[in-house]
Motif scaffolding. Structure first.
Motif, PDB file in Angstrom:
ATOM      1  N   HIS A   1       0.871  -1.179   0.000  1.00 14.22           N
ATOM      2  CA  HIS A   1       0.000   0.000   0.000  1.00 14.22           C
ATOM      3  C   HIS A   1       0.906   1.226   0.000  1.00 14.22           C
ATOM      4  N   VAL A   2       0.720   2.092  -0.991  1.00 10.83           N
ATOM      5  CA  VAL A   2       1.613   3.226  -1.192  1.00 10.83           C
ATOM      6  C   VAL A   2       0.912   4.531  -0.849  1.00 10.83           C
ATOM      7  N   LEU A   3       1.605   5.362  -0.103  1.00  8.24           N
ATOM      8  CA  LEU A   3       1.173   6.726   0.183  1.00  8.24           C
ATOM      9  C   LEU A   3       1.687   7.620  -0.932  1.00  8.24           C
ATOM     10  N   TYR A   4       0.779   8.357  -1.560  1.00  2.00           N
ATOM     11  CA  TYR A   4       1.151   9.342  -2.581  1.00  2.00           C
ATOM     12  C   TYR A   4       0.864  10.729  -2.013  1.00  2.00           C
ATOM     13  N   VAL A   5       1.815  11.624  -2.166  1.00  2.00           N
ATOM     14  CA  VAL A   5       1.674  13.008  -1.721  1.00  2.00           C
ATOM     15  C   VAL A   5       1.912  13.900  -2.939  1.00  2.00           C
ATOM     16  N   ASN A   6       0.911  14.678  -3.288  1.00  2.00           N
ATOM     17  CA  ASN A   6       0.988  15.508  -4.497  1.00  2.00           C
ATOM     18  C   ASN A   6       1.360  14.678  -5.722  1.00  2.00           C
ATOM     19  N   GLY A   7       0.848  13.450  -5.772  1.00  2.00           N
ATOM     20  CA  GLY A   7       1.050  12.567  -6.919  1.00  2.00           C
ATOM     21  C   GLY A   7       2.310  11.736  -6.907  1.00  2.00           C
ATOM     22  N   ALA A   8       3.220  11.984  -5.982  1.00  2.00           N
ATOM     23  CA  ALA A   8       4.487  11.245  -5.930  1.00  2.00           C
ATOM     24  C   ALA A   8       4.502  10.313  -4.715  1.00  2.00           C
ATOM     25  N   PRO A   9       5.175   9.147  -4.840  1.00  2.00           N
ATOM     26  CA  PRO A   9       5.277   8.260  -3.687  1.00  2.00           C
ATOM     27  C   PRO A   9       5.914   8.967  -2.498  1.00  2.00           C
ATOM     28  N   GLY A  10       5.292   8.786  -1.316  1.00  2.00           N
ATOM     29  CA  GLY A  10       5.791   9.412  -0.103  1.00  2.00           C
ATOM     30  C   GLY A  10       6.043   8.434   1.025  1.00  2.00           C
ATOM     31  N   GLY A  11       5.684   7.165   0.813  1.00  2.00           N
ATOM     32  CA  GLY A  11       5.876   6.142   1.830  1.00  2.00           C
ATOM     33  C   GLY A  11       5.111   4.893   1.436  1.00  2.00           C
ATOM     34  N   TYR A  12       5.247   3.858   2.249  1.00  2.00           N
ATOM     35  CA  TYR A  12       4.519   2.621   1.938  1.00  2.00           C
ATOM     36  C   TYR A  12       4.433   1.704   3.145  1.00  2.00           C
ATOM     37  N   VAL A  13       3.530   0.726   2.995  1.00  2.00           N
ATOM     38  CA  VAL A  13       3.376  -0.366   3.957  1.00  2.00           C
ATOM     39  C   VAL A  13       3.358  -1.661   3.152  1.00  2.00           C
ATOM     40  N   GLU A  14       4.228  -2.596   3.498  1.00  2.00           N
ATOM     41  CA  GLU A  14       4.204  -3.922   2.875  1.00  2.00           C
ATOM     42  C   GLU A  14       3.716  -4.923   3.907  1.00  2.00           C
ATOM     43  N   LEU A  15       2.708  -5.700   3.544  1.00  2.00           N
ATOM     44  CA  LEU A  15       2.100  -6.684   4.436  1.00  2.00           C
ATOM     45  C   LEU A  15       2.380  -8.091   3.927  1.00  2.00           C
ATOM     46  N   LEU A  16       2.482  -9.049   4.841  1.00  2.00           N
ATOM     47  CA  LEU A  16       2.641 -10.455   4.484  1.00  2.00           C
ATOM     48  C   LEU A  16       1.793 -11.307   5.415  1.00  2.00           C
ATOM     49  N   ALA A  17       0.822 -12.005   4.839  1.00  2.00           N
ATOM     50  CA  ALA A  17      -0.036 -12.902   5.610  1.00  2.00           C
ATOM     51  C   ALA A  17       0.588 -14.294   5.658  1.00  2.00           C
ATOM     52  N   ARG A  18       0.414 -14.949   6.793  1.00  2.00           N
ATOM     53  CA  ARG A  18       0.877 -16.332   6.956  1.00  2.00           C
ATOM     54  C   ARG A  18      -0.211 -17.125   7.667  1.00  2.00           C
ATOM     55  N   HIS A  19      -0.313 -18.399   7.300  1.00  2.00           N
ATOM     56  CA  HIS A  19      -1.237 -19.289   7.994  1.00  2.00           C
ATOM     57  C   HIS A  19      -0.655 -19.597   9.373  1.00  2.00           C
ATOM     58  N   ALA A  20      -1.500 -19.567  10.386  1.00  2.00           N
ATOM     59  CA  ALA A  20      -1.047 -19.845  11.748  1.00  2.00           C
ATOM     60  C   ALA A  20      -2.168 -20.558  12.498  1.00  2.00           C
ATOM     61  N   ASP A  21      -1.817 -21.197  13.597  1.00  2.00           N
ATOM     62  CA  ASP A  21      -2.842 -21.810  14.448  1.00  2.00           C
ATOM     63  C   ASP A  21      -3.792 -20.719  14.914  1.00  2.00           C
ATOM     64  N   GLY A  22      -5.073 -20.947  14.773  1.00  2.00           N
ATOM     65  CA  GLY A  22      -6.055 -19.979  15.243  1.00  2.00           C
ATOM     66  C   GLY A  22      -6.408 -18.911  14.218  1.00  2.00           C
TER      67      GLY A  22
END
Length: 193
Positions: free
Chosen positions: A80-101
């Motif tokens: 997920h990318v943050l754009y500020v005035n049309g340009a990339p300004g930051g991001y979040v990278e997520l990774l899901a994993r299977h786990a008990d529960g």
């Protein structure tokens, strides 16, 4: 010869979506956050270096394009990318994993480009990132409902990292200290530094 330094790594988690405390500062009109559905290795590396060059992020810099692409194609991975005035300004990278529960989602990378730090954007980006972590199973086939969102940060990261995570409702569950040689996150960024 590179010298070793003591680095403390702090692990934080959230065990319920209701524990998310949204930032009191919404994104300004000049900013938006967008899921990049088909991220390329080049764009991912650009984000990684743009944010991480200030904080010694170097673990992925040795990867080939094919290896980087494989990471981005791992089921349950989102950027997920943050754009500020049309340009990339930051991001979040997520990774899901299977786990008990149920599914657990790790915030693999989170941060702002240097020019966006100190503008009140980090809390809003992290709020969105955690919210998207909690509903990631609705976008990624084959995952059970999310039961845990977690992240780790270290003393090499930005000085506001832990405070921002805690302000969003994550709690520390483990810390560890080790001696290591920090990587050069700015390697290859700009000639002559």
């Amino acid at each position: 010869m590179d010298s070793m330094i003591e680095v403390t790594t702090t692990h934080l988690q959230q065990l319920s979506a209701s524990a998310l405390v949204p930032s009191s500062r919404p994104l300004p009109a000049r900013a938006r956050i967008e899921l990049v559905r088909e991220i390329t290795p080049e764009f991912s590396k650009f984000l990684y270096q743009g944010v991480g060059s200030e904080w010694n992020w170097a673990d992925r810099l040795k990867l080939t394009r094919t290896q980087w692409d494989e990471l981005m194609r791992t089921p349950g991975t989102e950027t997920h990318v943050l754009y500020v005035n049309g340009a990339p300004g930051g991001y979040v990278e997520l990774l899901a994993r299977h786990a008990d529960g149920g599914t657990e989602v790790e915030i693999m990378y989170f941060g702002l480009f240097p020019q966006c730090i100190g503008q009140g954007l980090g809390g809003a980006l992290l709020t969105e990132g955690i919210a998207r972590a909690w509903d990631l199973d609705t976008r990624c086939e084959g995952f059970a409902p999310v039961a845990r969102v977690w992240v780790h940060t270290c003393s090499l990261d930005g000085p506001a990292a832990i405070a921002n995570y805690e302000a969003r409702g994550l709690s520390v569950f483990h810390t560890e200290t080790e001696k290591l040689v920090p990587g050069d996150g700015a390697a290859g960024m700009w000639p002559g530094g």
